[in-house]
Design an enzyme around this catalytic site. Structure first.
Site, short mmCIF file in Angstrom:
data_model
loop_
_atom_site.label_atom_id
_atom_site.label_comp_id
_atom_site.label_asym_id
_atom_site.label_seq_id
_atom_site.Cartn_x
_atom_site.Cartn_y
_atom_site.Cartn_z
N LYS A 116 0.83 -1.21 0.00
CA LYS A 116 0.00 0.00 0.00
C LYS A 116 0.86 1.26 0.00
O LYS A 116 0.47 2.28 -0.58
CB LYS A 116 -0.95 -0.01 1.20
CG LYS A 116 -2.12 -0.97 1.03
CD LYS A 116 -3.23 -0.70 2.03
CE LYS A 116 -4.43 -1.56 1.74
NZ LYS A 116 -5.57 -1.30 2.64
N LYS A 199 -5.43 -11.38 -8.98
CA LYS A 199 -6.70 -11.52 -8.27
C LYS A 199 -7.66 -10.42 -8.75
O LYS A 199 -7.24 -9.30 -9.03
CB LYS A 199 -6.42 -11.36 -6.77
CG LYS A 199 -7.57 -11.69 -5.86
CD LYS A 199 -7.13 -11.58 -4.40
CE LYS A 199 -8.30 -11.71 -3.47
NZ LYS A 199 -7.91 -11.52 -2.06
N LYS A 202 -11.36 -4.41 -7.32
CA LYS A 202 -12.13 -3.23 -7.74
C LYS A 202 -11.23 -2.04 -8.05
O LYS A 202 -11.67 -1.07 -8.67
CB LYS A 202 -13.14 -2.86 -6.66
CG LYS A 202 -12.48 -2.41 -5.36
CD LYS A 202 -13.48 -2.32 -4.24
CE LYS A 202 -12.77 -2.08 -2.92
NZ LYS A 202 -13.61 -2.33 -1.77
#
Length: 336
Positions: A116, A199, A202
């Protein structure tokens, strides 16, 4: 014979935008299946969501929509504790205490923090680093024995276990040390429709790579028509050789309940066009009743508010019991 006490199970989902069919299959769909077997505590994890910038009105809307989706997916607020995380202050309060037994090196080694930080280099905040300690508080407050985890959360669960053991060793038995719970459909990992090596997410830049729980039938079918398959025309499950076709078979299996072998037989000798259309229709047909129920619930805001109030009160009572014990153990003066 004494009735066996049910184990407690905790899980939470962030209200950070549209929920994909991967999130639904991997987590949310299973929640209702667990509520008869365990004392389930489910949260809308809005505190976790703000580690990356959120628009306030959108976060409130997403929180309400996720709560409605939980209910529309079969979660019964009379069988489990269903609440919004920020409405139970004990989560933040326990996080502060656990921070005092957490080492910076442990947090900086977290894979998700590294990932992140790379994606949001302009906003590497302390919340992003401290996220796993808040997650540990979420779990330990409810004395959860079990936590459903995917591969990307195993490291966080290990830290939770370490902190529980560390606190118990220092202050005496206080927390249940949780174990991971492998969900029955955890093997049904849903990959990107545009790149089956990744994977489904969104946050993918390609809107055709993922299907959300709110996509209408035309959108769902259009996305599946554009899904990546393979160079030959055989429809068989072989993730290494045929990742695109294997992903579509996994999705079809997940939404129809048919075995992979039966899915292969069903499409033997058929072309990719027919196959992709069938997968799209199966997904759209499965989503339709959930979407209808979610829309009905969102039209009844008073009911949703009531469910959240009831859930927050129940969660508060359980969490407060644990937090009071923690406060006594560390020496905070209460006047009692």
């Amino acid at each position: 014979m004494e009735e066996q006490v049910k184990k407690s199970l905790f899980s939470a989902v962030q209200p950070s935008g549209s929920v994909t069919i991967g999130n639904y299959i991997g987590a949310i769909r299973n929640f209702s299946k667990l509520q008869d077997e365990y004392n389930c505590i489910y949260a809308v994890a809005d505190l976790h969501a703000i580690t990356v910038p959120q628009e306030a009105a959108a976060l409130r809307k997403n929180t309400l929509e996720l709560m409605a989706l939980f209910l529309a997916s079969g979660i019964d607020p009379n069988k489990c504790v269903l609440f919004v995380q920020s409405q139970v202050p004990a989560h933040c309060e326990l996080t502060w205490v656990l921070n005092t037994i957490t080492y910076p090196g442990e947090l900086s080694r977290m894979t998700q923090f590294k990932d992140k930080s790379a994606k949001h280099a302009e906003n590497v905040n302390m919340g992003l680093m401290d996220y796993p300690v808040l997650m540990a508080s979420d779990i330990l407050l409810y004395q959860a024995a079990l936590v459903p985890v995917g591969a990307d959360q195993k490291q966080h669960l290990e830290l939770t276990r370490d902190l529980a053991i560390r606190f118990n060793n220092r202050y005496g038995q206080t927390f249940t040390v949780p174990d991971g719970y492998i969900l029955k459909d955890s093997g049904a990992k849903i990959m990107s429709l545009a790149d089956p090596s990744k994977k489904m997410s969104k946050s993918d830049d390609n809107a055709n790579a993922f299907v959300t729980m709110s996509d209408d039938k035309d959108t769902v079918i259009r996305k599946f028509k554009r899904a990546i398959t393979d160079s030959d025309s055989e429809i068989r499950y072989a993730p290494e050789e045929k990742p695109g076709v294997s992903n579509l078979l996994t999705i079809y299996h997940a939404f129809t309940g048919k075995s992979i072998a039966d899915c292969e037989k069903e499409f033997a000798g058929k072309g990719y066009g027919d196959f992709k259309m069938a997968v799209g229709e199966a997904v759209a047909d499965a989503l339709a009743p959930i979407q209808a129920e979610k829309a009905r619930l969102l039209a009844d805001k008073a009911y949703l508010n009531g469910v959240m109030k009831q859930g927050a009160e129940s969660a508060f009572r359980i969490a407060r019991k644990t937090l009071s014990k923690v406060y006594r153990k560390v020496g905070f003066y209460s006047g009692d």
